[in-house]
Write a protein that holds these residues in place. Structure first.
Motif, PDB file in Angstrom:
ATOM      1  N   ASP A   1       1.337   5.275   0.436  1.00  0.00           N
ATOM      2  CA  ASP A   1       0.774   6.530   0.885  1.00  0.00           C
ATOM      3  C   ASP A   1       0.352   7.346  -0.172  1.00  0.00           C
ATOM      4  O   ASP A   1       1.296   8.496  -0.617  1.00  0.00           O
ATOM      5  CB  ASP A   1       1.485   7.118   1.979  1.00  0.00           C
ATOM      6  CG  ASP A   1       1.281   8.633   2.166  1.00  0.00           C
ATOM      7  OD1 ASP A   1       0.125   8.897   2.118  1.00  0.00           O
ATOM      8  OD2 ASP A   1       2.100   9.311   2.665  1.00  0.00           O
TER       9      ASP A   1
ATOM     10  N   GLY B   1      -8.666   8.195   6.355  1.00  0.00           N
ATOM     11  CA  GLY B   1      -7.581   7.604   5.498  1.00  0.00           C
ATOM     12  C   GLY B   1      -7.930   7.272   3.945  1.00  0.00           C
ATOM     13  O   GLY B   1      -7.419   7.178   2.886  1.00  0.00           O
TER      14      GLY B   1
ATOM     15  N   GLY C   1      -6.685   6.546  10.396  1.00  0.00           N
ATOM     16  CA  GLY C   1      -7.035   6.161  11.913  1.00  0.00           C
ATOM     17  C   GLY C   1      -8.251   6.872  12.384  1.00  0.00           C
ATOM     18  O   GLY C   1      -8.230   7.013  13.802  1.00  0.00           O
ATOM     19  N   LEU C   2      -9.048   7.151  11.738  1.00  0.00           N
ATOM     20  CA  LEU C   2     -10.398   7.849  12.337  1.00  0.00           C
ATOM     21  C   LEU C   2     -11.475   6.679  12.253  1.00  0.00           C
ATOM     22  O   LEU C   2     -12.547   6.876  12.749  1.00  0.00           O
ATOM     23  CB  LEU C   2     -10.688   9.011  11.670  1.00  0.00           C
ATOM     24  CG  LEU C   2      -9.894  10.259  11.481  1.00  0.00           C
ATOM     25  CD1 LEU C   2     -10.643  11.433  10.740  1.00  0.00           C
ATOM     26  CD2 LEU C   2      -9.411  10.511  12.825  1.00  0.00           C
ATOM     27  N   GLY C   3     -11.132   5.361  11.891  1.00  0.00           N
ATOM     28  CA  GLY C   3     -12.109   4.462  11.696  1.00  0.00           C
ATOM     29  C   GLY C   3     -12.642   4.013  12.805  1.00  0.00           C
ATOM     30  O   GLY C   3     -12.190   4.394  14.287  1.00  0.00           O
TER      31      GLY C   3
ATOM     32  N   ARG D   1       0.656  -1.129   0.180  1.00  0.00           N
ATOM     33  CA  ARG D   1       0.035  -0.016   0.051  1.00  0.00           C
ATOM     34  C   ARG D   1       1.053   1.114  -0.037  1.00  0.00           C
ATOM     35  O   ARG D   1       1.707   1.525   0.991  1.00  0.00           O
ATOM     36  CB  ARG D   1      -0.787  -0.195   1.096  1.00  0.00           C
ATOM     37  CG  ARG D   1      -1.971  -0.872   1.181  1.00  0.00           C
ATOM     38  CD  ARG D   1      -2.908  -0.492  -0.096  1.00  0.00           C
ATOM     39  NE  ARG D   1      -4.113  -1.352  -0.341  1.00  0.00           N
ATOM     40  CZ  ARG D   1      -5.292  -1.051  -0.159  1.00  0.00           C
ATOM     41  NH1 ARG D   1      -5.815   0.277   0.408  1.00  0.00           N
ATOM     42  NH2 ARG D   1      -6.303  -1.910  -0.328  1.00  0.00           N
TER      43      ARG D   1
ATOM     44  N   ASP E   1      -7.474   2.072  15.314  1.00  0.00           N
ATOM     45  CA  ASP E   1      -7.774   3.558  14.625  1.00  0.00           C
ATOM     46  C   ASP E   1      -7.915   4.507  16.149  1.00  0.00           C
ATOM     47  O   ASP E   1      -8.808   4.630  16.660  1.00  0.00           O
ATOM     48  CB  ASP E   1      -9.074   3.622  14.115  1.00  0.00           C
ATOM     49  CG  ASP E   1      -9.304   2.939  12.584  1.00  0.00           C
ATOM     50  OD1 ASP E   1      -8.194   3.031  11.948  1.00  0.00           O
ATOM     51  OD2 ASP E   1     -10.154   2.121  12.608  1.00  0.00           O
TER      52      ASP E   1
HETATM   53  P1  ATP Z   1     -10.764   6.226   8.250  1.00  0.00           P
HETATM   54  O1  ATP Z   1     -10.014   7.382   9.123  1.00  0.00           O
HETATM   55  O2  ATP Z   1     -11.426   6.858   7.122  1.00  0.00           O
HETATM   56  O3  ATP Z   1     -11.362   5.348   9.039  1.00  0.00           O
HETATM   57  P2  ATP Z   1      -8.613   4.543   8.442  1.00  0.00           P
HETATM   58  O4  ATP Z   1      -7.260   4.503   8.389  1.00  0.00           O
HETATM   59  O5  ATP Z   1      -9.298   4.290   9.585  1.00  0.00           O
HETATM   60  O6  ATP Z   1      -9.408   5.547   7.807  1.00  0.00           O
HETATM   61  P3  ATP Z   1      -8.466   2.139   7.181  1.00  0.00           P
HETATM   62  O7  ATP Z   1      -9.268   1.016   7.141  1.00  0.00           O
HETATM   63  O8  ATP Z   1      -7.083   2.031   7.779  1.00  0.00           O
HETATM   64  O9  ATP Z   1      -9.039   3.410   7.320  1.00  0.00           O
HETATM   65  O10 ATP Z   1      -7.949   2.501   5.659  1.00  0.00           O
HETATM   66  C1  ATP Z   1      -9.053   2.692   4.745  1.00  0.00           C
HETATM   67  C2  ATP Z   1      -8.345   2.543   3.264  1.00  0.00           C
HETATM   68  O11 ATP Z   1      -7.821   3.772   3.018  1.00  0.00           O
HETATM   69  C3  ATP Z   1      -7.469   1.560   3.054  1.00  0.00           C
HETATM   70  O12 ATP Z   1      -7.687   0.809   1.784  1.00  0.00           O
HETATM   71  C4  ATP Z   1      -6.204   2.242   3.156  1.00  0.00           C
HETATM   72  O13 ATP Z   1      -5.167   1.574   2.417  1.00  0.00           O
HETATM   73  C5  ATP Z   1      -6.637   3.504   2.609  1.00  0.00           C
HETATM   74  N1  ATP Z   1      -5.730   4.612   3.064  1.00  0.00           N
HETATM   75  C6  ATP Z   1      -5.521   4.968   4.239  1.00  0.00           C
HETATM   76  N2  ATP Z   1      -4.414   5.914   4.488  1.00  0.00           N
HETATM   77  C7  ATP Z   1      -3.988   5.962   3.084  1.00  0.00           C
HETATM   78  C8  ATP Z   1      -3.260   6.929   2.724  1.00  0.00           C
HETATM   79  N3  ATP Z   1      -2.231   7.754   3.294  1.00  0.00           N
HETATM   80  N4  ATP Z   1      -2.923   6.998   1.323  1.00  0.00           N
HETATM   81  C9  ATP Z   1      -3.606   6.172   0.379  1.00  0.00           C
HETATM   82  N5  ATP Z   1      -4.609   5.139   0.967  1.00  0.00           N
HETATM   83  C10 ATP Z   1      -4.717   5.194   2.174  1.00  0.00           C
END
Ligand code: ATP
Ligand code: MG
Length: 440
Positions: free
Chosen positions: A23, A156, A72-74, A21, A79
């Motif tokens: 960023d 994210g 990390g807001l999930g 993955r 998160d």
């Molecule tokens: P949210 O805050 O929306 O819940 P999160 O980090 O908690 O985000 P994740 O389930 O970890 O949610 O990630 C959701 C998707 O977004 C995943 O496919 C992840 O790879 C993608 N993603 C997260 N951060 C990035 C980034 N910096 N660049 C590209 N894709 C990202």
């Protein structure tokens, strides 16, 4: 521009530390910052660990006015961005019943009951401003730190981030930049090597400044990038002047000024303008040319179709390539390429027939036809029934690269002919051409 404003970006997510993955959020945010003249002073990726996130946020808040955090807001236990930022900035976290009600309503709309874990997404940092998330559950948060200093917490998921960039980040930046910013424009150049392009544009470095123009070489294509600063009007005028000068210096090898347009798109525009159509006959590229063409929206207006004629029998039966020609010269030869182009043009009833046959490797090469040998032919209207042009080339590189370069040169052959340009131009890589007579 905001000369004093400095920003830092933090991408949170353990998956971003692995190998599969990337960023990309920080690239997108960088683009937005650039557009508003904000200087990026640092960026980082950290895993889903509270201590690591808190340490980075503290460090960034000390060196930048604006800290943009994504991920990390999930709802799941990993998160922890909200908790980490609360700790880093010494803010409290409280539960917000209104946000919770919103999340519950969103689940109901999809006929679902909200899982208990989602309660965590209703946590809000003290003093934070909420950013609505029309595409997901977790709202984003903006924490004002006084003056023009702030920390943004974005989801994210890239599409959720995108919505908040438009609804919250851009207005926030615009209110502080008075319409000033930095902007990039591009020109794409086909078929010339980097050194030739560099030589040609050298005068522009002196006229506009070395740091405002850069060359990025990619296989079969050069990207010229240039930047301008100031108000929207100043940027527009300055970028237009640089583009005009670079086009003059480089010449018609420039095929587009649009970042999102490739050679197939440029060919499509030329065909559309002339009301003409194209058909392809592919051997070593196995349909890649057709894929590139059909990736262009609206290509049905000018693309008739293609034949992936990999086996000799298919070249004979579907394209009408004479068996004697194949026997006498081999499938990778000038006469066969020409016959393929004529065959597909006639059978598919197109204005132009474009054919590729070559040896992509790693096996299959011989002394007189080494790996990388490719014959391209273009049949079109002309004297008598049709006029056919041909190019024989030898591409360096592996299978992927030989195949890619074949699609690129095929499209460039057609583009040059549609625009009435010479088939080749001075400065083109001489090694790419086969010696006369070795064709066949
Ligand atoms: P949210 O805050 O929306 O819940 P999160 O980090 O908690 O985000 P994740 O389930 O970890 O949610 O990630 C959701 C998707 O977004 C995943 O496919 C992840 O790879 C993608 N993603 C997260 N951060 C990035 C980034 N910096 N660049 C590209 N894709 C990202
Ligand atoms: Mg994550």
């Amino acid at each position: 521009m905001i000369p004093a404003m400095r920003a830092a970006i933090l991408a949170v997510g353990s998956e971003l530390l692995g190998t599969d993955r990337l960023d990309t959020n920080s690239l997108r945010l960088t683009e937005v910052l650039e557009g508003h003249g904000v200087e990026l002073v640092g960026k980082a990726v950290v895993g889903d660990g509270e201590a690591a996130i808190a340490a980075e946020v503290r460090r960034m808040a000390a060196l930048a006015d604006l800290v943009l955090v994504t991920g990390g807001l999930g709802p799941t236990a990993d998160d922890v961005t909200r908790e980490a930022v609360a700790e880093a900035l010494g803010r409290g976290l409280r539960h917000d019943p209104e946000i919770l009600a919103g999340i519950e309503a969103r689940f109901r709309r999809y006929g679902l009951r909200m899982p208990a874990v989602n309660r965590r997404q209703a946590q809000v940092l003290d003093g934070a401003v909420l950013m609505a998330n029309p595409r997901g559950t977790a709202p984003g948060l903006r924490l004002d730190l006084g003056g023009d200093r702030a920390v943004f917490l974005f989801p994210g998921v890239p599409v959720e981030l995108e919505a908040m960039i438009a609804s919250d980040l851009v207005p926030w930046l615009a209110a502080r930049s008075a319409g000033r910013g930095r902007e990039r424009a591009v020109l794409k150049v086909a078929s010339l090597p980097e050194s030739t392009v560099e030589e040609r544009i050298a005068p522009a470095y002196g006229e506009f400044g070395r740091e405002r123009i850069s060359i990025l070489a990619r296989p079969g294509e050069i990207l010229l990038q240039f930047w301008a600063e100031g108000t929207a009007e100043e940027r527009r005028r300055s970028l237009a002047a640089v583009a005009r000068r670079l086009r003059d210096l480089v010449g018609p090898a420039v095929f587009t000024g649009r970042l999102d347009e490739d050679l197939a798109g440029a060919v499509g525009e030329a065909l559309r303008a002339r009301g003409e159509t194209l058909a392809t006959a592919e051997s070593c590229t196995g349909g890649w040319l057709g894929q590139r063409i059909t990736a262009v929206p609206g290509s049905s207006a000018w693309f008739q179709g293609g034949v992936v004629s990999y086996a000799d029998r298919v070249k004979e039966e579907l394209l009408g390539v004479p068996a004697e020609l194949l026997a006498a010269h081999g499938a990778v030869s000038e006469p066969v390429a020409r016959a393929m182009a004529c065959g597909v043009r006639r059978r598919l009833g197109a204005t132009w027939g474009l054919a590729v046959t070559g040896i992509a490797g790693p096996a299959g090469g011989s002394a007189d036809k080494p790996v990388g040998t490719v014959h391209l032919a273009l049949a079109g209207p002309g004297e008598g029934d049709e006029a056919v042009s041909h190019r024989g080339v030898r591409f360096p590189g592996d299978r992927e690269r030989v195949r890619w370069m074949s699609t690129q040169l095929a499209l460039e052959m057609l583009r040059r002919r549609l625009l009435g340009l010479a088939a080749t131009e001075d400065g083109e890589r001489p090694a790419a051409a086969l010696a006369p007579g070795s064709a066949g």
